[in-house]
Design an enzyme around this catalytic site. Structure first.
Site, PDB file in Angstrom:
ATOM      1  CG  ASP A 155      -1.679   1.222   1.439  1.00 18.90           C
ATOM      2  OD1 ASP A 155      -2.323   1.640   0.469  1.00 18.90           O
ATOM      3  OD2 ASP A 155      -1.659   1.803   2.549  1.00 18.90           O
ATOM      4  CG  LEU A 156       1.606   5.726  -1.835  1.00 25.28           C
ATOM      5  CD1 LEU A 156       3.080   5.532  -2.158  1.00 25.28           C
ATOM      6  CD2 LEU A 156       0.950   6.578  -2.930  1.00 25.28           C
ATOM      7  CG  ASP A 157      -1.796   7.513   0.505  1.00 26.18           C
ATOM      8  OD1 ASP A 157      -0.930   8.363   0.260  1.00 26.18           O
ATOM      9  OD2 ASP A 157      -2.746   7.264  -0.272  1.00 26.18           O
TER      10      ASP A 157
ATOM     11  CB  THR B 109       0.500  10.709   2.153  1.00 25.34           C
ATOM     12  OG1 THR B 109       0.530   9.296   1.985  1.00 25.34           O
ATOM     13  CG2 THR B 109       1.544  11.371   1.295  1.00 25.34           C
TER      14      THR B 109
ATOM     15  CE  LYS C  81      -4.618   6.357   9.432  1.00 27.76           C
ATOM     16  NZ  LYS C  81      -3.814   5.903  10.571  1.00 27.76           N
TER      17      LYS C  81
ATOM     18  NE  ARG D  40      -9.393  12.128  -4.740  1.00 26.46           N
ATOM     19  CZ  ARG D  40      -8.839  12.498  -5.897  1.00 26.46           C
ATOM     20  NH1 ARG D  40      -9.464  13.361  -6.668  1.00 26.46           N
ATOM     21  NH2 ARG D  40      -7.679  12.011  -6.278  1.00 26.46           N
TER      22      ARG D  40
ATOM     23  CB  SER E 274      -2.075   2.823  -3.753  1.00 27.60           C
ATOM     24  OG  SER E 274      -2.628   4.048  -3.335  1.00 27.60           O
ATOM     25  CB  ALA E 275      -7.451   3.371  -2.382  1.00 25.53           C
ATOM     26  CB  SER E 276      -3.778   7.226  -3.730  1.00 24.87           C
ATOM     27  OG  SER E 276      -3.524   8.530  -4.210  1.00 24.87           O
TER      28      SER E 276
ATOM     29  CG  ASN F 123      -3.380  12.357  -5.919  1.00 31.69           C
ATOM     30  OD1 ASN F 123      -3.474  13.034  -6.946  1.00 31.69           O
ATOM     31  ND2 ASN F 123      -4.267  12.444  -4.936  1.00 31.69           N
TER      32      ASN F 123
ATOM     33  CE  LYS G 153      -5.822  -0.862  -0.907  1.00 28.59           C
ATOM     34  NZ  LYS G 153      -4.640  -0.169  -0.372  1.00 28.59           N
TER      35      LYS G 153
ATOM     36  CD  GLU H 275      -3.559  -1.633   3.086  1.00 29.34           C
ATOM     37  OE1 GLU H 275      -3.622  -0.757   3.950  1.00 29.34           O
ATOM     38  OE2 GLU H 275      -3.919  -1.449   1.921  1.00 29.34           O
ATOM     39  CG  ASP H 276      -1.834   2.732   6.475  1.00 24.27           C
ATOM     40  OD1 ASP H 276      -2.195   2.300   5.355  1.00 24.27           O
ATOM     41  OD2 ASP H 276      -2.116   3.879   6.874  1.00 24.27           O
TER      42      ASP H 276
HETATM   43  C1  BG6 Z   1      -5.718   5.763   0.222  1.00 25.47           C
HETATM   44  C2  BG6 Z   1      -5.717   6.622   1.475  1.00 25.47           C
HETATM   45  O1  BG6 Z   1      -4.439   5.247   0.005  1.00 25.47           O
HETATM   46  O2  BG6 Z   1      -6.093   6.549  -0.918  1.00 25.47           O
HETATM   47  C3  BG6 Z   1      -7.051   7.325   1.644  1.00 25.47           C
HETATM   48  O3  BG6 Z   1      -5.469   5.803   2.588  1.00 25.47           O
HETATM   49  C4  BG6 Z   1      -7.386   8.112   0.381  1.00 25.47           C
HETATM   50  O4  BG6 Z   1      -6.982   8.188   2.752  1.00 25.47           O
HETATM   51  C5  BG6 Z   1      -7.373   7.173  -0.821  1.00 25.47           C
HETATM   52  O5  BG6 Z   1      -8.678   8.711   0.492  1.00 25.47           O
HETATM   53  C6  BG6 Z   1      -7.661   7.891  -2.136  1.00 25.47           C
HETATM   54  O6  BG6 Z   1      -6.607   8.770  -2.392  1.00 25.47           O
HETATM   55  P1  BG6 Z   1      -6.624   9.938  -3.460  1.00 25.47           P
HETATM   56  O7  BG6 Z   1      -5.200  10.424  -3.473  1.00 25.47           O
HETATM   57  O8  BG6 Z   1      -7.042   9.331  -4.771  1.00 25.47           O
HETATM   58  O9  BG6 Z   1      -7.615  10.955  -2.987  1.00 25.47           O
HETATM   59 MG    MG Z   2      -2.719   3.186   3.552  1.00 19.97          MG
END
Ligand code: BG6
Ligand code: MG
Length: 220
Positions: free
Chosen positions: A9-11, A17, A45, A49, A114-116, A118, A145, A169-170
């Site tokens: 996982d990233l964040d 972050t 977590k 988004r 990762s779910a992000s 970014n 997730k 994972e965190d």
């Molecule tokens: C996850 C974070 O990795 O990504 C969440 O733990 C975050 O807090 C999610 O909402 C989505 O990220 P992003 O960068 O696409 O808004």
């Molecule tokens: Mg995380």
């Protein structure tokens, strides 16, 4: 030589972050008159988004128009991007860089799950994007997730089965996703929160010497 798919996982695992997501969501919630604390944030977590904003609105018992919903998501992301603007190699969590380099040395396959949305620019800022053979992030999956889609995509793209995969994972949602997939789950954070994980460490630096070898022979 035994090989396993190592999925990160990233964040909150690779880079701290999680605190910036929290600040940005808290500001956003305040703009809607909704108060939320670190306790509720734990449930955000690993959560996408769109689902995060849905949860915040539920907690605040608020309904907003689809247009305002989109505008609030954009606003949260803009604030978040401002907060992470100066991220660099020094923001990598303790022990992570060495762990990744050791995996590389041992020729073990590495993926990001990762779910992000970014994730790619963040890995570039940290200067470690090239260490990942496969990157699956919020732009590649439709199910968030605790659905295991992101981790299943990652192991499939690496050419490994779920049983041969190890997830770091965190978040509670992420640990549940790994467990549902039948993958070994390693929690990074507090034992009390991540008790569903197969093992929990505060940081990578708390792992025993030669932990990679232990993981290579570990069974679910
Ligand atoms: C996850 C974070 O990795 O990504 C969440 O733990 C975050 O807090 C999610 O909402 C989505 O990220 P992003 O960068 O696409 O808004
Ligand atoms: Mg995380």
């Amino acid at each position: 030589m035994i090989k396993k798919a190592f999925i990160f996982d990233l964040d909150g695992v690779i880079v701290d972050t999680a605190k910036f997501h929290f600040i940005a969501w808290q500001r956003l919630a305040a703009s809607l008159g909704i108060n939320f604390t670190e306790h509720e944030n734990e449930q955000l977590k690993g959560v996408s988004r769109v689902n995060s904003l849905k949860k915040i609105l539920e907690w605040g018992n608020k309904e907003i128009s689809p247009e305002l919903f989109q505008a609030k998501m954009d606003q949260k992301n803009e604030e978040y991007l401002e907060l992470i603007e100066t991220l660099d190699v020094n923001d990598i969590m303790p022990g992570v860089h060495d762990f990744l380099l050791e995996l590389k040395k041992q020729d073990q396959p590495i993926a990001l799950g990762s779910a992000s949305k970014n994730a790619r620019p963040i890995l570039e800022k940290l200067g470690i994007k090239d260490l990942f053979q496969v990157i699956v992030d919020g732009t590649n999956v439709t199910k968030a997730k605790p659905d295991p889609e992101v981790f299943l995509c990652a192991c499939e793209q690496l050419g490994y089965s779920a049983q041969e995969s190890i997830v770091f994972e965190d978040s509670v949602a992420g640990v549940q996703a790994a467990n549902t997939a039948g993958m070994i789950s390693i929690g990074l954070g507090e034992q009390d929160i991540l008790h569903e994980a197969d093992e929990v460490f505060s940081h990578f630096t708390d792992m025993p010497q030669d932990y990679i070898n232990t993981l290579l022979s570990k069974k679910k």
